[in-house]
Scaffold this active site. Structure first.
Site, PDB file in Angstrom:
ATOM      1  N   GLU A 106       0.875  -1.198   0.039  1.00 32.69           N
ATOM      2  CA  GLU A 106       0.076  -0.106  -0.243  1.00 32.69           C
ATOM      3  C   GLU A 106       0.908   1.260   0.148  1.00 32.69           C
ATOM      4  OE1 GLU A 106      -3.176  -0.215  -1.299  1.00 32.69           O
ATOM      5  OE2 GLU A 106      -3.747  -1.353   0.369  1.00 32.69           O
ATOM      6  N   HIS A 107       0.808   2.204  -0.938  1.00 32.16           N
ATOM      7  CA  HIS A 107       1.395   3.279  -1.003  1.00 32.16           C
ATOM      8  C   HIS A 107       2.660   3.137  -1.495  1.00 32.16           C
ATOM      9  CE1 HIS A 107      -1.630   6.270   0.540  1.00 32.16           C
ATOM     10  NE2 HIS A 107      -2.153   5.247   1.099  1.00 32.16           N
ATOM     11  N   THR A 108       2.795   1.818  -1.919  1.00 28.47           N
ATOM     12  CA  THR A 108       4.394   1.574  -2.623  1.00 28.47           C
ATOM     13  C   THR A 108       4.518   2.111  -4.137  1.00 28.47           C
ATOM     14  OG1 THR A 108       3.638  -0.689  -2.718  1.00 28.47           O
ATOM     15  CG2 THR A 108       5.313  -0.286  -1.073  1.00 28.47           C
ATOM     16  N   ASP A 109       3.254   2.140  -4.618  1.00 29.23           N
ATOM     17  CA  ASP A 109       3.118   2.163  -6.085  1.00 29.23           C
ATOM     18  C   ASP A 109       3.966   3.627  -6.617  1.00 29.23           C
ATOM     19  OD1 ASP A 109       0.993   3.776  -5.212  1.00 29.23           O
ATOM     20  OD2 ASP A 109      -0.386   2.823  -7.024  1.00 29.23           O
ATOM     21  N   GLY A 122     -16.283   4.897  -3.869  1.00 31.07           N
ATOM     22  CA  GLY A 122     -15.360   5.640  -2.877  1.00 31.07           C
ATOM     23  C   GLY A 122     -15.044   4.363  -1.735  1.00 31.07           C
ATOM     24  N   SER A 150     -11.551   0.834  -5.792  1.00 30.83           N
ATOM     25  CA  SER A 150     -11.077   1.542  -6.706  1.00 30.83           C
ATOM     26  C   SER A 150     -12.264   1.653  -7.737  1.00 30.83           C
ATOM     27  CB  SER A 150      -9.734   0.734  -7.458  1.00 30.83           C
ATOM     28  OG  SER A 150      -8.772   0.994  -6.712  1.00 30.83           O
ATOM     29  N   SER A 151     -13.291   2.132  -7.352  1.00 30.42           N
ATOM     30  CA  SER A 151     -14.534   2.288  -8.250  1.00 30.42           C
ATOM     31  C   SER A 151     -14.087   3.493  -9.368  1.00 30.42           C
ATOM     32  CB  SER A 151     -15.523   2.857  -7.618  1.00 30.42           C
ATOM     33  OG  SER A 151     -15.201   3.888  -6.764  1.00 30.42           O
ATOM     34  N   ASP A 177      -4.087   0.788  -9.332  1.00 34.35           N
ATOM     35  CA  ASP A 177      -5.562   0.387  -9.148  1.00 34.35           C
ATOM     36  C   ASP A 177      -5.635   0.211 -10.767  1.00 34.35           C
ATOM     37  OD1 ASP A 177      -5.489   1.281  -6.809  1.00 34.35           O
ATOM     38  OD2 ASP A 177      -6.499   3.345  -6.838  1.00 34.35           O
TER      39      ASP A 177
HETATM   40  C1  GAF Z   1      -4.980   4.702  -4.082  1.00 43.20           C
HETATM   41  C2  GAF Z   1      -4.077   5.287  -5.329  1.00 43.20           C
HETATM   42  F1  GAF Z   1      -5.046   5.729  -6.386  1.00 43.20           F
HETATM   43  C3  GAF Z   1      -3.095   4.270  -5.863  1.00 43.20           C
HETATM   44  O1  GAF Z   1      -2.311   4.517  -6.749  1.00 43.20           O
HETATM   45  C4  GAF Z   1      -2.460   3.685  -4.449  1.00 43.20           C
HETATM   46  O2  GAF Z   1      -1.275   4.523  -4.291  1.00 43.20           O
HETATM   47  C5  GAF Z   1      -3.338   3.446  -3.178  1.00 43.20           C
HETATM   48  O3  GAF Z   1      -4.049   4.721  -2.911  1.00 43.20           O
HETATM   49  C6  GAF Z   1      -2.497   3.545  -1.934  1.00 43.20           C
HETATM   50  O4  GAF Z   1      -1.649   1.903  -2.102  1.00 43.20           O
HETATM   51  O5  GAF Z   1      -5.953   3.648  -4.233  1.00 43.20           O
END
Ligand code: GAF
Length: 426
Positions: free
Chosen positions: A46-49, A140, A144-145, A199
């Site tokens: 999570e938040h690694t992208d 929401g 990832s809608s 996403d």
């Molecule tokens: C949201 C963002 F859109 C993704 O790119 C990702 O960073 C995520 O938060 C956290 O992992 O969904």
């Protein structure tokens, strides 16, 4: 295609189309068609992208769907069943007219406009269409809608432009990851969230019974079998939606960039012969050992942010190894650690997410749980032995409202395919 095999939102969109767009078939330039794309869950990463790291999502069996017909002009007219509202924009004048048009249409339609803008920037010719949009990805809700809507839009443009371009692997105009990249830009421009590619990539690359290990730096990916018949992926929605989440998200992104720069500078000052350090561009490039060595010289907040990301990236690789070894129980344990990091170091959780994870921890048979997605609301992901799903659901019912004053909703998801479409004969 036999319409009885279509997913419920696709069927609904097809049924709804004649109720919202009254012109007869003769006034359109194509038969009725439908296009759709899935939402996603993320097992870990999570938040690694946006830090160039690894993620491990699956596309799920919840989709955003369009059903409609090609028009004879450059207008796109949409009816959203979620919002009970129309929206309209013109493809003519894009990409220049993007900002002006964006201000005149509702938030949900901006994603569809954003995707058109990116496709046109990529020199793809589009045609106008009328379509109904439906979906069963909770809006929401952390699945990832918006990415599902963007990728479904891309697929809809391909379909309604009479396949002037295509999305897919072999010989297609756009590969799944090119499509994901365009949709990511659309997301950023439509919403102001400076999201990574997680996403949209998950939505574009989905396959049944498979998790996707994606390296967000090189964009290399591979599929991992994800089909333990004894374990369910349970998503629990807190019911919390926070408007300010995108500014906090963008702030985290900046903090990560700042931490990267500072650590890079520290390494270069202290290890002048370390030529590799010159190519450090993101937290992904900093090893846990380097971080340990230099973290004491960072401001506390950057220490926390970078510490979380560097550890989370390692967690993705650990979970991959464990899943490959069939050790799902061990993999689950890592999800708890991920949540603790998101809550205490990255500080993107909220009371309701923490309560759901605490409730899950007390239910035997829950292998792991953590908040999922950007944070500050949305949902948790839980890996749960099938026989424990009811107990988890009862525990949530018993304790969540009492502790938060809110109602949670529970969904079981399966890994599913990426975008697709159907075109009818008449
Ligand atoms: C949201 C963002 F859109 C993704 O790119 C990702 O960073 C995520 O938060 C956290 O992992 O969904």
């Amino acid at each position: 295609m036999d319409s009885t095999t279509l997913l419920p939102p696709v069927k609904e969109a097809i049924e709804q189309f004649p109720h919202h767009f009254h012109e007869d078939a003769a006034s359109y330039a194509s038969p009725l068609g439908a296009a759709w794309a899935p939402g996603r869950v993320n097992l870990i990463g999570e938040h690694t992208d946006y830090n160039g790291g690894y993620v491990l999502p699956l596309a799920v069996d919840r989709v955003s769907a369009f059903a409609g017909r090609t028009r004879n002009d450059q207008t796109v007219r949409l009816w959203s069943t979620h919002f009970n509202a129309y929206a309209q924009f013109s493809l003519a004048g894009l990409p220049e007219s993007f900002e002006e048009q964006r201000e005149k249409i509702p938030g949900w339609a901006r994603y569809v406009l954003g995707v058109a803008t990116e496709l046109i920037k990529a020199n793809i010719t589009l045609k106008g269409f009328d379509a109904v949009i439906t979906g069963d990805v909770p809006l929401g809700g952390g699945m990832s809608s918006s990415a599902a809507l963007e990728v479904a839009s891309a697929q809809a443009y391909a379909l309604f432009s009479n396949h002037s371009f295509s999305i897919g692997e072999d010989n297609a105009t756009l590969t799944p990851l090119e499509t994901a990249g365009l949709c990511q830009k659309a997301e950023q421009n439509a919403s102001g969230l400076m999201s990574g590619i997680l996403d949209q990539a998950a939505s574009c690359l989905g396959q049944p019974r498979k998790a996707i290990l994606l390296d967000c730096r090189s964009l290399e990916y591979r599929y991992l079998p994800f089909e333990d018949p004894g374990v369910s992926v349970v998503v629990i929605d807190t019911g919390v939606r926070r408007e300010l989440a995108s500014s906090a998200y963008n702030e985290r992104r900046k903090q990560c960039e700042e931490a990267t720069q500072r650590i890079r500078t520290l390494i270069l000052e202290n290890e002048p012969d370390n030529t590799e350090a010159r190519s450090i561009k993101a937290l992904r490039d900093i090893t846990p050992e380097q971080f340990e060595q230099y973290k004491g010289q960072l401001p506390q907040i950057l220490q926390q942010r970078a510490g979380y990301i560097i550890a989370e990236n390692e967690r993705v690789l650990q979970v991959v190894k464990l899943l490959e070894a069939g050790k799902i129980e061990e993999a689950g344990k890592i999800l708890w650690l991920g949540h603790a990091g998101l809550r205490d170091e990255y500080e993107v959780s909220c009371k309701e997410l923490d309560v759901l994870v605490d409730i899950a921890r007390d239910v035997p048979g829950v292998l792991g749980a953590r908040m999922m997605g950007g944070g500050f609301g949305g949902c948790t992901i839980n890996l749960v032995r099938n026989e424990a799903v009811d107990a988890l659901s009862q525990a949530v019912e018993r304790h969540y409202q009492e502790r938060t004053g809110r109602q949670a909703s529970i969904d079981i998801c399966r890994a599913a395919a990426g975008p697709s479409y159907v075109l009818f004969e008449n």
